[in-house]
Design a protein around this motif. Structure first.
Motif, mmCIF file in Angstrom:
data_model
loop_
_atom_site.group_PDB
_atom_site.id
_atom_site.type_symbol
_atom_site.label_atom_id
_atom_site.label_comp_id
_atom_site.label_asym_id
_atom_site.label_seq_id
_atom_site.Cartn_x
_atom_site.Cartn_y
_atom_site.Cartn_z
ATOM 1 N N PHE A 220 19.834 7.463 -1.857
ATOM 2 C CA PHE A 220 19.491 7.387 -3.268
ATOM 3 C C PHE A 220 20.333 6.357 -4.017
ATOM 4 C CE2 PHE A 220 18.816 8.878 -7.603
ATOM 5 C CZ PHE A 220 17.459 9.135 -7.571
ATOM 6 N N LYS A 221 21.537 6.111 -3.547
ATOM 7 C CA LYS A 221 22.408 5.149 -4.230
ATOM 8 C C LYS A 221 21.842 3.731 -4.204
ATOM 9 C CE LYS A 221 25.232 4.570 -0.051
ATOM 10 N NZ LYS A 221 26.585 4.763 0.537
ATOM 11 N N TYR A 222 20.866 3.496 -3.328
ATOM 12 C CA TYR A 222 20.266 2.165 -3.242
ATOM 13 C C TYR A 222 19.053 2.016 -4.155
ATOM 14 C CZ TYR A 222 23.212 1.878 0.885
ATOM 15 O OH TYR A 222 24.292 1.891 1.737
ATOM 16 N N LEU A 223 18.734 3.065 -4.898
ATOM 17 C CA LEU A 223 17.629 2.989 -5.852
ATOM 18 C C LEU A 223 18.198 2.621 -7.214
ATOM 19 C CD1 LEU A 223 14.582 3.414 -6.317
ATOM 20 C CD2 LEU A 223 15.108 5.784 -6.942
ATOM 21 N N TYR A 224 18.078 1.349 -7.582
ATOM 22 C CA TYR A 224 18.618 0.899 -8.857
ATOM 23 C C TYR A 224 17.850 -0.335 -9.331
ATOM 24 C CZ TYR A 224 21.323 -2.131 -5.648
ATOM 25 O OH TYR A 224 21.712 -2.999 -4.650
ATOM 26 N N SER A 225 18.031 -0.622 -10.603
ATOM 27 C CA SER A 225 17.374 -1.785 -11.188
ATOM 28 C C SER A 225 18.019 -3.053 -10.655
ATOM 29 C CB SER A 225 17.491 -1.736 -12.711
ATOM 30 O OG SER A 225 16.933 -2.901 -13.289
ATOM 31 N N ALA A 226 17.218 -3.950 -10.114
ATOM 32 C CA ALA A 226 17.750 -5.178 -9.512
ATOM 33 C C ALA A 226 16.810 -6.346 -9.781
ATOM 34 C CB ALA A 226 17.932 -4.984 -8.007
ATOM 35 N N LYS A 227 17.362 -7.537 -9.676
ATOM 36 C CA LYS A 227 16.561 -8.750 -9.806
ATOM 37 C C LYS A 227 16.671 -9.544 -8.513
ATOM 38 C CE LYS A 227 16.904 -9.276 -14.821
ATOM 39 N NZ LYS A 227 17.300 -10.163 -15.941
ATOM 40 N N PRO A 228 15.628 -9.527 -7.700
ATOM 41 C CA PRO A 228 15.671 -10.310 -6.466
ATOM 42 C C PRO A 228 15.652 -11.800 -6.763
ATOM 43 C CG PRO A 228 13.497 -9.334 -6.790
ATOM 44 C CD PRO A 228 14.376 -8.761 -7.850
ATOM 45 N N ALA A 229 16.411 -12.549 -5.991
ATOM 46 C CA ALA A 229 16.461 -14.008 -6.123
ATOM 47 C C ALA A 229 15.545 -14.606 -5.053
ATOM 48 C CB ALA A 229 17.895 -14.504 -5.958
ATOM 49 N N VAL A 230 14.356 -15.005 -5.447
ATOM 50 C CA VAL A 230 13.342 -15.469 -4.502
ATOM 51 C C VAL A 230 12.931 -16.886 -4.863
ATOM 52 C CG1 VAL A 230 11.090 -14.996 -3.460
ATOM 53 C CG2 VAL A 230 12.510 -13.095 -4.276
ATOM 54 N N ASP A 231 13.163 -17.812 -3.956
ATOM 55 C CA ASP A 231 12.848 -19.226 -4.187
ATOM 56 C C ASP A 231 11.658 -19.722 -3.374
ATOM 57 O OD1 ASP A 231 15.010 -19.892 -6.005
ATOM 58 O OD2 ASP A 231 16.348 -19.599 -4.307
ATOM 59 N N VAL A 232 11.095 -18.840 -2.548
ATOM 60 C CA VAL A 232 9.972 -19.206 -1.679
ATOM 61 C C VAL A 232 8.762 -18.352 -2.045
ATOM 62 C CG1 VAL A 232 9.135 -19.349 0.699
ATOM 63 C CG2 VAL A 232 11.547 -19.817 0.186
ATOM 64 N N CYS A 233 7.611 -18.978 -2.128
ATOM 65 C CA CYS A 233 6.371 -18.215 -2.336
ATOM 66 C C CYS A 233 5.382 -18.541 -1.219
ATOM 67 C CB CYS A 233 5.759 -18.495 -3.701
ATOM 68 S SG CYS A 233 5.250 -20.199 -4.006
ATOM 69 N N VAL A 234 4.536 -17.570 -0.937
ATOM 70 C CA VAL A 234 3.491 -17.719 0.072
ATOM 71 C C VAL A 234 2.137 -17.720 -0.632
ATOM 72 C CG1 VAL A 234 2.320 -16.545 1.986
ATOM 73 C CG2 VAL A 234 4.809 -16.743 1.981
ATOM 74 N N TRP A 235 1.308 -18.646 -0.242
ATOM 75 C CA TRP A 235 -0.014 -18.771 -0.844
ATOM 76 C C TRP A 235 -0.848 -17.540 -0.529
ATOM 77 C CZ3 TRP A 235 -2.431 -20.968 -4.575
ATOM 78 C CH2 TRP A 235 -3.811 -21.166 -4.558
ATOM 79 N N TYR A 236 -1.266 -16.829 -1.600
ATOM 80 C CA TYR A 236 -2.198 -15.715 -1.467
ATOM 81 C C TYR A 236 -3.598 -16.285 -1.705
ATOM 82 C CZ TYR A 236 -4.574 -11.283 -2.055
ATOM 83 O OH TYR A 236 -5.457 -10.228 -1.910
ATOM 84 N N PRO A 237 -4.360 -16.526 -0.647
ATOM 85 C CA PRO A 237 -5.599 -17.304 -0.760
ATOM 86 C C PRO A 237 -6.779 -16.456 -1.222
ATOM 87 C CG PRO A 237 -5.240 -16.701 1.526
ATOM 88 C CD PRO A 237 -4.093 -16.110 0.749
ATOM 89 N N ASN A 238 -6.809 -16.128 -2.494
ATOM 90 C CA ASN A 238 -7.813 -15.191 -2.991
ATOM 91 C C ASN A 238 -9.238 -15.700 -2.799
ATOM 92 O OD1 ASN A 238 -8.420 -12.694 -4.081
ATOM 93 N ND2 ASN A 238 -8.313 -13.397 -6.197
ATOM 94 N N VAL A 239 -9.451 -16.993 -2.981
ATOM 95 C CA VAL A 239 -10.792 -17.554 -2.780
ATOM 96 C C VAL A 239 -11.221 -17.389 -1.330
ATOM 97 C CG1 VAL A 239 -12.104 -19.709 -2.697
ATOM 98 C CG2 VAL A 239 -10.729 -19.155 -4.716
ATOM 99 N N SER A 240 -10.361 -17.783 -0.402
ATOM 100 C CA SER A 240 -10.696 -17.648 1.018
ATOM 101 C C SER A 240 -10.917 -16.195 1.403
ATOM 102 C CB SER A 240 -9.580 -18.240 1.888
ATOM 103 O OG SER A 240 -9.696 -19.641 1.976
#
Length: 582
Positions: free
Chosen positions: A378-398
């Motif tokens: 439970f101690k790992y359940l807390y408000s956090a801001k992930p630092a993410v610099d990479v995104c993956v294309w979610y190809p909704n049209v395809s």
């Protein structure tokens, strides 16, 4: 409550309801609130204007005595949420499927009489509980079999208990005159002139007033079965049809949240949504997050299970869009979870930056072993801001054209690195500018305007990394952009201040691609806390921590590589979460 069982900055919600004994237990487990299915049927069952709030009055008093908050799930639309007397009035209008022409007991969202009844219910609820001092947040159940912001997919069991059986299946629930009127209005706005629509679709409608749905009944079923192999005009017609269907659900969600905000100006509001974005569901999670943010509201997605990477893959669109648009978000399991699932869900909530974690109480309290696991993590359940610099294309049209293959890749790729999703909606709103690297592993059919947006981002200094998932082509079939974007023999191609990195291998032979991706990330000045597919997952938080989840039975040694070149070695214990300061 002991300090270690308080989810700092988080809402930890148990469903459903609580008596005196359970309220005391839930409070001891760090629970902040209890959810209740406050359907229209539960408060006005006996007849119009015969309101009876006694059931929820009792629940509220129990929660107050145990210093717990309340999450009322306000539901109108699903069959089980509608009083039977209403179904015998002229204002009831159930949705009708395109496939069989059979009417359901679920209300059609195009029913012009329904909004007035919904506002009446919300207004009465607000009079009763707005100032009760017990509400943590309000969850909105607007449509579908259970209340999510999706169309009917799979009712049965308890959803039949009150209304009786009704026609249900994954499909397109828009085969009525009100939906058709909306359909015509939508495409008049989009195309302006009927000749432009006919040119795009390959049709010959005389006017918008006379146009009909592309097909109905068996012909519709046949059309749906071949959407992966349509020609350019057929693609455009299908994509437009699904766009309209999804947009109708988004507009319905927008209206619901605006209405609820009118009566609860200072209360957290969550839109309940679900599924995985399949066309029949009618959901565009990016659009739902965008309209939620407009109302200073959030989205809760209800599709988690026990496997972390799968949970990541099917919740990441919501968390990515939520972060970008400014909508808060939470996660709920679709059903039961096992012991590993308890840990995996805590990890996903924190590592995704969620505000709320919902749990069905039986998933935790059915055994002391499960309670012990929950308390230990439970101690790992807390408000956090992930630092993410990479995104993956979610190809909704395809995916709308051919729904297969993406999530399997997303699940496997998460074992290598943490990333966000970027779909077409987010791209057009400027989300790509947040990231250093865009990764493409699936979906080769893209709108021409979207390809140009990606190319412009690369010119400005972005890095696009892709493997061979098919030759890039526009919806109209133009394939010229593939060679303009990539060095087809493999390698790096400079475009303006940025570059593309193309690895000419298929996903099944991805080892070379993964190595190239890791090297590209390292050269881009991004922290690498993992990079190896081994069942250990890592997330970098902006607080200077790396959060690991080891889903295996083994200890692992990990090496965190910082942009400076410094390496931090750490040991990761099995079947648990580990926090490392960097």
């Amino acid at each position: 409550m002991s300090e270690e069982l308080w989810p700092h900055g988080m809402e930890y919600t148990f469903g459903n309801d609580a008596d005196e004994e359970k309220a005391k237990l839930f409070r001891s487990l760090g629970v902040t609130s209890i959810e209740s299915y406050v359907t229209w049927q539960t408060v006005e069952e006996r007849g119009k204007d015969q309101w009876d709030w006694s059931l929820w009055d009792k629940q509220v008093e129990i929660l107050k005595r145990h210093n717990l908050k309340w999450v009322p799930f306000l539901i109108v639309g699903p069959a089980y949420a509608i009083p039977n007397w209403f179904r015998h009035t002229p204002d009831h209008f159930g949705c009708i499927c395109m496939e069989h022409g059979i009417q359901s007991k679920i209300e059609s969202l195009w029913n012009p009489a329904l909004p007035g009844w919904i506002e009446r219910f919300i207004s009465e609820f607000a009079k009763r509980y707005k100032n009760a001092g017990v509400i943590e947040s309000i969850l909105l159940g607007i449509q579908g079999d259970y209340g999510e912001a999706i169309y009917s997919v799979s009712g049965g069991g308890w959803t039949f208990k009150y209304p009786g059986e009704y026609h249900n299946h994954p499909g397109f629930w828009c085969n009525d005159k009100y939906a058709l009127e909306d359909y015509r209005r939508y495409f008049r706005r989009k195309y302006g002139k009927i000749r432009k629509l006919n040119r795009a679709w390959g049709t010959n409608w005389a006017s918008f007033e006379k146009m009909d749905f592309p097909a109905r009944g068996e012909k519709f079923i046949e059309w749906r079965a071949k959407t992966s192999s349509l020609d350019a005009c057929g693609r455009r017609c299908w994509l437009d049809f699904v766009e309209w269907y999804r947009n109708a659900m988004t507009e319905w969600a927008d209206w619901w949240m605006g209405l609820t905000r009118k009566y609860f100006p200072d209360t957290e509001i969550y839109l309940c949504t679900g599924g995985d974005g399949y066309p029949e569901h009618g959901s565009n999670f990016a659009s739902q997050c965008r309209v939620a943010a407009k109302h200073n509201a959030g989205v809760r997605i209800t599709n988690e299970g026990s496997h972390y990477a799968t949970n990541f893959a099917i919740t990441r669109w919501v968390s990515s869009a939520g972060k970008f648009y400014g909508a808060y978000y939470g996660f709920e399991p679709a059903a039961g979870v096992d012991e590993k699932g308890i840990v995996a869900r805590i990890y996903n909530a924190t590592a995704s930056g969620a505000r709320q974690l919902h749990e069905y109480n039986s998933n935790v309290i059915q055994s002391q072993a499960r309670i012990d696991i929950q308390k230990a993590h439970f101690k790992y359940l807390y408000s956090a801001k992930p630092a993410v610099d990479v995104c993956v294309w979610y190809p909704n049209v395809s995916l709308t054209l051919n729904w297969q293959g993406f999530f399997e890749k997303a699940i496997a790729l998460r074992d290598i690195l943490d990333y966000d999703y970027l779909d077409e909606t987010m791209l057009r709103d400027g989300a790509l500018n947040k990231y250093k690297i865009l990764v493409m592993v699936h979906g080769n059919i893209i709108e021409e305007s979207d390809i140009k947006l990606i190319r412009d981002w690369v010119r400005q200094g972005g890095t696009l990394v892709a493997l061979d998932s098919g030759e890039l082509e526009t919806v109209e079939g133009n394939k010229k952009y593939h060679r303009r974007m990539f060095k087809l023999s493999g390698g790096t191609k400079a475009i303006g201040r940025g570059r593309t990195v193309f690895v000419p291998v298929k996903w099944d032979n991805r080892e070379k691609f993964i190595k190239k991706l890791n090297r590209t990330i390292l050269k881009s000045g991004i922290i690498i806390p993992d990079g190896v597919a081994d069942g250990v997952y890592a997330t970098v938080l902006d607080s200077g921590k790396v959060l690991y989840l080891n889903t295996t039975e083994e200890f692992f040694k990990k090496k965190i590589i910082l942009p400076s070149g410094k390496k931090i070695k750490t040991k990761i214990a099995p079947n648990t979460i580990t926090e490392v300061q960097i």
